[in-house]
Design a protein around this motif. Structure first.
Motif, PDB file in Angstrom:
ATOM      1  N   SER A 186       0.823  -1.208   0.000  1.00 47.10           N
ATOM      2  CA  SER A 186       0.000   0.000   0.000  1.00 47.10           C
ATOM      3  C   SER A 186       0.859   1.260   0.000  1.00 47.10           C
ATOM      4  O   SER A 186       0.591   2.207  -0.746  1.00 47.10           O
ATOM      5  CB  SER A 186      -0.919  -0.001   1.229  1.00 47.10           C
ATOM      6  N   VAL A 187       1.895   1.272   0.828  1.00 49.08           N
ATOM      7  CA  VAL A 187       2.786   2.427   0.897  1.00 49.08           C
ATOM      8  C   VAL A 187       3.502   2.624  -0.440  1.00 49.08           C
ATOM      9  O   VAL A 187       3.613   3.744  -0.950  1.00 49.08           O
ATOM     10  CB  VAL A 187       3.806   2.272   2.040  1.00 49.08           C
ATOM     11  N   GLY A 188       3.984   1.531  -1.038  1.00 49.26           N
ATOM     12  CA  GLY A 188       4.657   1.625  -2.330  1.00 49.26           C
ATOM     13  C   GLY A 188       3.737   2.138  -3.416  1.00 49.26           C
ATOM     14  O   GLY A 188       4.124   2.991  -4.228  1.00 49.26           O
ATOM     15  N   SER A 189       2.507   1.644  -3.448  1.00 44.62           N
ATOM     16  CA  SER A 189       1.536   2.105  -4.440  1.00 44.62           C
ATOM     17  C   SER A 189       1.213   3.579  -4.245  1.00 44.62           C
ATOM     18  O   SER A 189       1.104   4.347  -5.202  1.00 44.62           O
ATOM     19  CB  SER A 189       0.250   1.273  -4.333  1.00 44.62           C
ATOM     20  N   PHE A 190       1.059   3.982  -2.991  1.00 45.43           N
ATOM     21  CA  PHE A 190       0.728   5.364  -2.674  1.00 45.43           C
ATOM     22  C   PHE A 190       1.862   6.314  -3.060  1.00 45.43           C
ATOM     23  O   PHE A 190       1.641   7.371  -3.643  1.00 45.43           O
ATOM     24  CB  PHE A 190       0.435   5.469  -1.181  1.00 45.43           C
ATOM     25  N   LEU A 191       3.107   5.913  -2.772  1.00 43.65           N
ATOM     26  CA  LEU A 191       4.252   6.776  -3.050  1.00 43.65           C
ATOM     27  C   LEU A 191       4.584   6.862  -4.537  1.00 43.65           C
ATOM     28  O   LEU A 191       5.188   7.841  -4.978  1.00 43.65           O
ATOM     29  CB  LEU A 191       5.489   6.266  -2.296  1.00 43.65           C
ATOM     30  N   SER A 192       4.196   5.859  -5.307  1.00 46.44           N
ATOM     31  CA  SER A 192       4.594   5.816  -6.711  1.00 46.44           C
ATOM     32  C   SER A 192       4.109   7.028  -7.494  1.00 46.44           C
ATOM     33  O   SER A 192       4.728   7.430  -8.478  1.00 46.44           O
ATOM     34  CB  SER A 192       4.092   4.534  -7.374  1.00 46.44           C
ATOM     35  N   PRO A 201       5.968   3.893 -17.761  1.00 45.89           N
ATOM     36  CA  PRO A 201       5.723   2.822 -16.793  1.00 45.89           C
ATOM     37  C   PRO A 201       6.520   1.558 -17.069  1.00 45.89           C
ATOM     38  O   PRO A 201       6.845   0.809 -16.147  1.00 45.89           O
ATOM     39  CB  PRO A 201       4.212   2.562 -16.917  1.00 45.89           C
ATOM     40  N   PHE A 202       6.852   1.299 -18.338  1.00 50.35           N
ATOM     41  CA  PHE A 202       7.618   0.098 -18.667  1.00 50.35           C
ATOM     42  C   PHE A 202       9.065   0.228 -18.199  1.00 50.35           C
ATOM     43  O   PHE A 202       9.652  -0.709 -17.659  1.00 50.35           O
ATOM     44  CB  PHE A 202       7.547  -0.164 -20.168  1.00 50.35           C
ATOM     45  N   VAL A 203       9.640   1.403 -18.380  1.00 50.94           N
ATOM     46  CA  VAL A 203      10.996   1.647 -17.887  1.00 50.94           C
ATOM     47  C   VAL A 203      11.006   1.595 -16.361  1.00 50.94           C
ATOM     48  O   VAL A 203      11.898   1.006 -15.742  1.00 50.94           O
ATOM     49  CB  VAL A 203      11.523   3.004 -18.389  1.00 50.94           C
ATOM     50  N   GLY A 204       9.991   2.208 -15.755  1.00 51.03           N
ATOM     51  CA  GLY A 204       9.895   2.165 -14.304  1.00 51.03           C
ATOM     52  C   GLY A 204       9.789   0.748 -13.780  1.00 51.03           C
ATOM     53  O   GLY A 204      10.374   0.400 -12.749  1.00 51.03           O
ATOM     54  N   THR A 205       9.052  -0.097 -14.493  1.00 48.56           N
ATOM     55  CA  THR A 205       8.899  -1.487 -14.082  1.00 48.56           C
ATOM     56  C   THR A 205      10.241  -2.211 -14.061  1.00 48.56           C
ATOM     57  O   THR A 205      10.518  -3.008 -13.159  1.00 48.56           O
ATOM     58  CB  THR A 205       7.931  -2.213 -15.035  1.00 48.56           C
ATOM     59  N   VAL A 206      11.099  -1.948 -15.049  1.00 49.12           N
ATOM     60  CA  VAL A 206      12.411  -2.591 -15.094  1.00 49.12           C
ATOM     61  C   VAL A 206      13.196  -2.296 -13.828  1.00 49.12           C
ATOM     62  O   VAL A 206      13.713  -3.214 -13.157  1.00 49.12           O
ATOM     63  CB  VAL A 206      13.208  -2.122 -16.332  1.00 49.12           C
ATOM     64  N   TYR A 207      13.287  -1.026 -13.464  1.00 50.49           N
ATOM     65  CA  TYR A 207      14.081  -0.654 -12.294  1.00 50.49           C
ATOM     66  C   TYR A 207      13.439  -1.123 -10.992  1.00 50.49           C
ATOM     67  O   TYR A 207      14.135  -1.484 -10.036  1.00 50.49           O
ATOM     68  CB  TYR A 207      14.302   0.862 -12.280  1.00 50.49           C
ATOM     69  N   LEU A 260      -1.425   1.329 -14.749  1.00 48.34           N
ATOM     70  CA  LEU A 260      -2.669   1.784 -14.145  1.00 48.34           C
ATOM     71  C   LEU A 260      -2.424   2.845 -13.074  1.00 48.34           C
ATOM     72  O   LEU A 260      -3.195   3.794 -12.941  1.00 48.34           O
ATOM     73  CB  LEU A 260      -3.415   0.595 -13.526  1.00 48.34           C
ATOM     74  N   LEU A 261      -1.347   2.683 -12.311  1.00 48.13           N
ATOM     75  CA  LEU A 261      -1.051   3.653 -11.264  1.00 48.13           C
ATOM     76  C   LEU A 261      -0.844   5.055 -11.832  1.00 48.13           C
ATOM     77  O   LEU A 261      -1.059   6.050 -11.137  1.00 48.13           O
ATOM     78  CB  LEU A 261       0.198   3.230 -10.477  1.00 48.13           C
ATOM     79  N   GLN A 262      -0.447   5.139 -13.099  1.00 51.03           N
ATOM     80  CA  GLN A 262      -0.212   6.438 -13.726  1.00 51.03           C
ATOM     81  C   GLN A 262      -1.391   6.914 -14.573  1.00 51.03           C
ATOM     82  O   GLN A 262      -1.383   8.040 -15.061  1.00 51.03           O
ATOM     83  CB  GLN A 262       1.039   6.371 -14.612  1.00 51.03           C
ATOM     84  N   ASN A 263      -2.401   6.069 -14.736  1.00 50.45           N
ATOM     85  CA  ASN A 263      -3.478   6.422 -15.656  1.00 50.45           C
ATOM     86  C   ASN A 263      -4.882   6.224 -15.113  1.00 50.45           C
ATOM     87  O   ASN A 263      -5.848   6.437 -15.836  1.00 50.45           O
ATOM     88  CB  ASN A 263      -3.337   5.596 -16.949  1.00 50.45           C
ATOM     89  N   ALA A 264      -5.017   5.811 -13.853  1.00 52.41           N
ATOM     90  CA  ALA A 264      -6.335   5.602 -13.274  1.00 52.41           C
ATOM     91  C   ALA A 264      -6.303   5.973 -11.791  1.00 52.41           C
ATOM     92  O   ALA A 264      -5.240   5.950 -11.171  1.00 52.41           O
ATOM     93  CB  ALA A 264      -6.764   4.134 -13.442  1.00 52.41           C
ATOM     94  N   PRO A 265      -7.460   6.326 -11.211  1.00 52.51           N
ATOM     95  CA  PRO A 265      -7.515   6.643  -9.782  1.00 52.51           C
ATOM     96  C   PRO A 265      -7.012   5.463  -8.955  1.00 52.51           C
ATOM     97  O   PRO A 265      -7.355   4.305  -9.227  1.00 52.51           O
ATOM     98  CB  PRO A 265      -9.002   6.900  -9.528  1.00 52.51           C
ATOM     99  N   ILE A 266      -6.236   5.740  -7.916  1.00 50.50           N
ATOM    100  CA  ILE A 266      -5.624   4.662  -7.159  1.00 50.50           C
ATOM    101  C   ILE A 266      -6.671   3.812  -6.428  1.00 50.50           C
ATOM    102  O   ILE A 266      -6.477   2.605  -6.234  1.00 50.50           O
ATOM    103  CB  ILE A 266      -4.571   5.219  -6.173  1.00 50.50           C
ATOM    104  N   SER A 267      -7.789   4.408  -6.027  1.00 51.10           N
ATOM    105  CA  SER A 267      -8.834   3.620  -5.380  1.00 51.10           C
ATOM    106  C   SER A 267      -9.457   2.626  -6.349  1.00 51.10           C
ATOM    107  O   SER A 267      -9.849   1.526  -5.962  1.00 51.10           O
ATOM    108  CB  SER A 267      -9.920   4.532  -4.796  1.00 51.10           C
ATOM    109  N   LEU A 268      -9.546   2.999  -7.625  1.00 51.34           N
ATOM    110  CA  LEU A 268     -10.038   2.078  -8.637  1.00 51.34           C
ATOM    111  C   LEU A 268      -9.024   0.968  -8.883  1.00 51.34           C
ATOM    112  O   LEU A 268      -9.368  -0.214  -8.950  1.00 51.34           O
ATOM    113  CB  LEU A 268     -10.324   2.832  -9.939  1.00 51.34           C
TER     114      LEU A 268
END
Length: 350
Positions: A186-192, A201-207, A260-268
């Motif tokens: 939850s903390v990681g998702s919130f901070l992202s 997002p694909f480059v971010g996923t690699v790291y 999704l974290l960059q393109n949709a509401p986090i609650s969704l």
């Protein structure tokens, strides 16, 4: 999905609104594939050290994705700023080493010690509630109906997990381990969305995968898992389960989640944690003949109702309805049920 990545579709400093079809496609991928990974994790750790198996999973998936990006986009495909690299590494450690690693650890061990895969999925359903609490702590208060939906889903979770008798008791240490993993996730998702991760997002996923794999490998070595690992002793089904986790769970579903974290509401986005248990229960019934009791049906119905309520109040906007120049984070706030003032707060950049 690659054609809709922010770096490909947006001008510098501007992010185009994601089409609702893409958002829902990515959600369905996360719903189904991650729901199946709980059972795959349980099979993988039957004959593999738990944290080492998770480290292998994310290391291989991260390298494969990096190679694909390098071949498709050229030498500069993975270039990011130092701050973005640090942010991605932090999120990766929280999501993968903390969130996923603790769940894998909880599912390992003999019966009575290991948490069953279905129960682990149910416990992870606390993620949306934790995310809403995190949002509230920063003044970004979701609406009443979002709170109601999350609370309703949590009631369904309690109905499912609460033991009916001693034989049904959930291992306490394992359950607390899963809850700790849910907090880390939850903390990681919130901070992202708040600390400047790579825009792509694909480059971010690699790291994130590489950082998570390194952290998992370090902890695994500290636990003595490297000396206990003998590839010849690993069963075929465990290898197959690990391969499934690498491809379906990491390369496909995790990349969809980051997008999704960059393109949709986090609650969704967080509603996946309510759907995954339903998938896990269904797979348990189909593959290992786990009974579906009235308690499961009741709890599942309450959870689905909670998901429907959150989804209805966190529905993404149609493409083209956003005013030019708004960032993904600002759109996420405005499409959230709590954004009723008509203004978007600044300082929250994705």
């Amino acid at each position: 999905m690659s054609s809709s990545s922010p770096s490909a579709a947006a001008l510098p400093g501007r992010r185009a609104a994601a089409a609702p079809t893409l958002v829902w496609t990515a959600l369905i991928v996360v719903y189904l594939l991650w729901g199946s990974t709980y059972l795959a994790i349980r099979v993988a750790v039957e004959t593999m050290p738990p944290l080492l198996s998770a480290a292998l999973r994310f290391a291989v998936a991260g390298v494969v994705l990096a190679v694909v990006l390098r071949l498709r986009r050229g030498p500069g495909a993975l270039r990011v700023q130092r701050r973005q690299l640090g942010s991605a590494a932090l999120v990766g450690v929280l999501l993968l080493a903390g969130g996923n690693g603790l769940v894998v650890l909880a599912e390992s061990g003999p019966p009575g010690v290991a948490v069953p895969s279905g129960i682990a999925a149910l416990l992870v359903a606390t993620v949306p509630l934790l995310v809403v609490l995190l949002r509230s702590s920063t003044g970004d208060r979701p609406g009443v109906w979002t709170f109601a939906g999350v609370t309703f889903g949590f009631v369904g979770l309690v109905l499912l997990v609460l033991p009916a008798g001693s034989a049904d008791a959930v291992p306490l240490v394992g359950a607390l381990t899963v809850v700790a993993g849910a907090v880390a996730w939850s903390v990681g998702s919130f901070l992202s969305g708040r600390i400047g991760v790579p825009a792509d997002p694909f480059v971010g996923t690699v790291y994130q995968m590489v950082a998570g794999a390194v952290a998992l490998a370090v902890v695994a070595a500290g636990r003595g898992e490297l000396s206990e690992f003998h590839p010849a002793a690993v069963s075929t089904r465990s290898w197959l389960a690990l391969g499934y986790l690498m491809v379906a769970g990491s390369l496909v579903a995790f990349t969809a989640y980051v997008w999704l974290l960059q393109n949709a509401p986090i609650s969704l986005v967080s509603t996946y944690a309510y759907v995954n248990p339903a998938v896990a229960v269904a797979l348990g019934a189909l593959l290992v003949a786990e009974p579906i009791t009235p308690r499961v049906l009741l709890g599942g119905a309450v959870i689905v109702a909670g998901v429907a309520l959150v989804v209805s109040t966190e529905r993404p906007r149609r493409k083209g309805t956003e005013r030019p120049g708004r960032t993904g984070a600002e759109r996420s706030r405005r499409t959230g049920a709590g954004s009723r003032s008509g203004t978007a707060r600044t300082g929250d950049r994705r």
